[in-house]
Motif scaffolding. Structure first.
Motif, PDB file in Angstrom:
ATOM      1  N   THR A 292      -8.166   0.419  -2.481  1.00 46.53           N
ATOM      2  CA  THR A 292      -6.788   0.691  -2.058  1.00 46.53           C
ATOM      3  C   THR A 292      -6.728   1.931  -1.180  1.00 46.53           C
ATOM      4  O   THR A 292      -6.030   1.957  -0.161  1.00 46.53           O
ATOM      5  CB  THR A 292      -5.889   0.898  -3.296  1.00 46.53           C
ATOM      6  OG1 THR A 292      -5.937  -0.283  -4.078  1.00 46.53           O
ATOM      7  CG2 THR A 292      -4.452   1.162  -2.880  1.00 46.53           C
TER       8      THR A 292
ATOM      9  N   ALA B  62      -7.976   1.170   2.272  1.00 44.48           N
ATOM     10  CA  ALA B  62      -7.014   0.365   3.034  1.00 44.48           C
ATOM     11  C   ALA B  62      -5.859   1.225   3.524  1.00 44.48           C
ATOM     12  O   ALA B  62      -5.418   1.103   4.674  1.00 44.48           O
ATOM     13  CB  ALA B  62      -6.496  -0.781   2.156  1.00 44.48           C
ATOM     14  N   MET B  63      -5.373   2.129   2.658  1.00 40.83           N
ATOM     15  CA  MET B  63      -4.262   2.999   3.058  1.00 40.83           C
ATOM     16  C   MET B  63      -4.725   3.973   4.129  1.00 40.83           C
ATOM     17  O   MET B  63      -3.975   4.266   5.071  1.00 40.83           O
ATOM     18  CB  MET B  63      -3.740   3.765   1.834  1.00 40.83           C
ATOM     19  CG  MET B  63      -2.437   4.525   2.102  1.00 40.83           C
ATOM     20  SD  MET B  63      -1.063   3.414   2.487  1.00 40.83           S
ATOM     21  CE  MET B  63      -0.007   4.465   3.473  1.00 40.83           C
TER      22      MET B  63
ATOM     23  N   LEU C  58       0.830  -1.212   0.000  1.00 42.47           N
ATOM     24  CA  LEU C  58       0.000   0.000   0.000  1.00 42.47           C
ATOM     25  C   LEU C  58       0.861   1.257   0.000  1.00 42.47           C
ATOM     26  O   LEU C  58       0.579   2.232  -0.709  1.00 42.47           O
ATOM     27  CB  LEU C  58      -0.922   0.002   1.218  1.00 42.47           C
ATOM     28  CG  LEU C  58      -2.115  -0.945   1.160  1.00 42.47           C
ATOM     29  CD1 LEU C  58      -2.796  -1.015   2.525  1.00 42.47           C
ATOM     30  CD2 LEU C  58      -3.117  -0.495   0.098  1.00 42.47           C
TER      31      LEU C  58
ATOM     32  N   ARG D  33      -6.036   1.625 -12.833  1.00 43.82           N
ATOM     33  CA  ARG D  33      -6.891   0.768 -12.009  1.00 43.82           C
ATOM     34  C   ARG D  33      -8.332   1.236 -12.106  1.00 43.82           C
ATOM     35  O   ARG D  33      -8.603   2.410 -12.363  1.00 43.82           O
ATOM     36  CB  ARG D  33      -6.436   0.790 -10.555  1.00 43.82           C
ATOM     37  CG  ARG D  33      -5.212  -0.053 -10.300  1.00 43.82           C
ATOM     38  CD  ARG D  33      -4.881  -0.094  -8.852  1.00 43.82           C
ATOM     39  NE  ARG D  33      -4.494   1.225  -8.363  1.00 43.82           N
ATOM     40  CZ  ARG D  33      -4.013   1.443  -7.151  1.00 43.82           C
ATOM     41  NH1 ARG D  33      -3.892   0.455  -6.309  1.00 43.82           N
ATOM     42  NH2 ARG D  33      -3.669   2.639  -6.790  1.00 43.82           N
TER      43      ARG D  33
ATOM     44  N   PRO E 256      -3.629   8.875  -2.970  1.00 47.89           N
ATOM     45  CA  PRO E 256      -3.221   8.916  -4.369  1.00 47.89           C
ATOM     46  C   PRO E 256      -4.227   8.232  -5.274  1.00 47.89           C
ATOM     47  O   PRO E 256      -5.021   7.416  -4.826  1.00 47.89           O
ATOM     48  CB  PRO E 256      -1.891   8.158  -4.359  1.00 47.89           C
ATOM     49  CG  PRO E 256      -1.990   7.266  -3.180  1.00 47.89           C
ATOM     50  CD  PRO E 256      -2.795   8.013  -2.157  1.00 47.89           C
ATOM     51  N   ASP E 257      -4.166   8.570  -6.532  1.00 47.27           N
ATOM     52  CA  ASP E 257      -5.064   7.975  -7.508  1.00 47.27           C
ATOM     53  C   ASP E 257      -4.235   7.400  -8.642  1.00 47.27           C
ATOM     54  O   ASP E 257      -4.153   7.970  -9.722  1.00 47.27           O
ATOM     55  CB  ASP E 257      -6.022   9.041  -8.025  1.00 47.27           C
ATOM     56  CG  ASP E 257      -7.063   8.447  -8.958  1.00 47.27           C
ATOM     57  OD1 ASP E 257      -7.653   9.198  -9.747  1.00 47.27           O
ATOM     58  OD2 ASP E 257      -7.261   7.217  -8.924  1.00 47.27           O
ATOM     59  N   PRO E 258      -3.593   6.270  -8.400  1.00 45.82           N
ATOM     60  CA  PRO E 258      -2.687   5.713  -9.401  1.00 45.82           C
ATOM     61  C   PRO E 258      -3.432   5.370 -10.691  1.00 45.82           C
ATOM     62  O   PRO E 258      -4.569   4.928 -10.668  1.00 45.82           O
ATOM     63  CB  PRO E 258      -2.155   4.435  -8.730  1.00 45.82           C
ATOM     64  CG  PRO E 258      -2.479   4.587  -7.288  1.00 45.82           C
ATOM     65  CD  PRO E 258      -3.717   5.422  -7.226  1.00 45.82           C
TER      66      PRO E 258
ATOM     67  N   GLY F 246       1.866   6.862  -6.724  1.00 46.70           N
ATOM     68  CA  GLY F 246       0.742   7.708  -7.118  1.00 46.70           C
ATOM     69  C   GLY F 246       0.951   9.186  -6.882  1.00 46.70           C
ATOM     70  O   GLY F 246       0.026   9.978  -7.086  1.00 46.70           O
TER      71      GLY F 246
ATOM     72  N   GLU G  75       2.382   1.799  -3.404  1.00 45.45           N
ATOM     73  CA  GLU G  75       1.400   2.312  -4.359  1.00 45.45           C
ATOM     74  C   GLU G  75       1.130   3.795  -4.130  1.00 45.45           C
ATOM     75  O   GLU G  75       0.950   4.556  -5.078  1.00 45.45           O
ATOM     76  CB  GLU G  75       0.098   1.510  -4.245  1.00 45.45           C
ATOM     77  CG  GLU G  75       0.224   0.100  -4.815  1.00 45.45           C
ATOM     78  CD  GLU G  75      -1.033  -0.725  -4.596  1.00 45.45           C
ATOM     79  OE1 GLU G  75      -2.006  -0.202  -4.019  1.00 45.45           O
ATOM     80  OE2 GLU G  75      -1.031  -1.910  -5.001  1.00 45.45           O
ATOM     81  N   SER G  76       1.116   4.194  -2.867  1.00 43.78           N
ATOM     82  CA  SER G  76       0.877   5.615  -2.585  1.00 43.78           C
ATOM     83  C   SER G  76       2.076   6.447  -3.040  1.00 43.78           C
ATOM     84  O   SER G  76       1.919   7.592  -3.467  1.00 43.78           O
ATOM     85  CB  SER G  76       0.588   5.837  -1.096  1.00 43.78           C
ATOM     86  OG  SER G  76       1.774   5.738  -0.320  1.00 43.78           O
TER      87      SER G  76
END
Lengths: 115, 201
Positions: free
Chosen positions: B135, B138-139, A12, B127, B122-124, A19, A15-16
């Motif tokens: 996500t 969860a973060m 996680l 997805r 964030p908005d990767p 991003g 990924e942050s």
């Protein structure tokens, strides 16, 4: 049992990190360049100057407290002294102590000549 | 201002050995470029504000470059995180003092909007919205759980898990013994498991 929590938390977090937006990445890049520009800078007295300023302020405080009436000071001047001693400008004075010593000698000589 | 730590002290003469060489600057650039994004998220989780986190990361970069550029590259990571961690602690101290002063003057500092973890999530790309929401939630849950940990447990967990420092590196960054790191880390994992259990199974 620890493994899944570690892995998921790490995933996680990664990924942050991935991003982060372009504007933030640009700010980070500028921050890094600003830091690297400091690589050649020399500030030899900076590390000890705050300690010197504090010591000088402590001496002034002791003198003023223990010698009431000997040193007449206008209201608020003690606080002003502390502010000056602890301010960034005092670092310049500390770096040029030899100059101020020389200046004192020159002025003392001038006074003697005039007297 | 960061707390001065004699263990990390280095004289200016020592610093001059290699701090000014182009090779050294290039190595520093690569090191900082590789660590800056993770450091920002680390600081952001700790202080819950991106702008404050950016300031803390920049200050840590400057202090590392100024004072420890000539140290072996292997030491840069724990040194950097130690500087950053000291900055984060000072930030929290200042916030606490500011809160007391504002309370004394009868202002609770409610003029600032509350931090919204969802907004900052964030908005990767690549997805689906459902996956992003999952996500992000969860973060957010993880960040909130981390906020509830004692500071030292949070530091140990984040340095070990997020930054990948080993026990010795974490101990160096935290300024404590390896045994303390193991204790803090173990307690952090147990508390996080208790808190996040329902979200993470």
């Amino acid at each position: 049992m620890t493994e899944p929590l570690d892995k998921k938390a790490r995933q996680l977090f990664d990924e942050s990190v991935d991003g982060l937006d372009a504007a933030t990445l640009s700010k980070l890049n500028r921050s890094r360049q600003a830091a690297l520009a400091q690589a050649g800078s020399r500030r030899p007295l900076t590390r000890w100057a705050p300690a010197g300023g504090l010591a000088a302020a402590a001496v002034i405080a002791v003198v003023m407290v223990q010698s009431p009436g000997v040193v007449e000071t206008p209201p608020g001047s003690t606080a002003a002294d502390f502010e000056i001693l602890l301010g960034d400008d005092s670092l310049d004075m500390l770096e040029e102590l030899e100059f101020y010593d020389w200046l004192d000698l020159v002025e003392a000589g001038s006074d003697a000549d005039l007297g | 201002m960061d707390a001065f730590n004699p263990a990390l002290a280095v004289s200016c003469e020592e610093r001059d050995d290699g701090a000014n060489t182009l090779q050294n600057i290039d190595e520093l650039n690569r090191f900082l470029a590789g660590i800056e994004r993770r450091a920002l998220r680390y600081a952001e989780i700790a202080v819950r504000n991106r702008d404050d986190a950016l300031d803390l990361v920049q200050n840590a970069m400057i202090k590392l470059v100024r004072n420890y550029a000539n140290k072996p590259e292997a030491e840069w990571s724990p040194l950097f995180y130690r500087i950053l961690q000291n900055g984060i602690r000072d930030f929290h101290r200042r916030q606490a003092v500011r809160g007391k002063v504002m309370a004394w003057f009868g202002r609770a500092g409610d003029d600032e909007p509350a931090y919204d973890p969802v907004e900052h999530a964030p908005d990767p790309a690549g997805r689906t919205p459902e996956e992003s929401v999952e996500t992000g939630e969860a973060m957010t849950a993880l960040e909130e759980a981390l906020q509830d940990l004692p500071a030292r447990q949070r530091e140990a967990f984040m340095l070990r898990t997020f930054e990948g420092l080993d026990v010795e590196g974490t101990a160096s960054a935290m300024g404590c013994s390896a045994g303390s790191v193991k204790t803090h880390y173990s307690r952090a994992v147990h508390r996080l498991r208790d808190t996040l259990g329902e979200h993470w199974t």
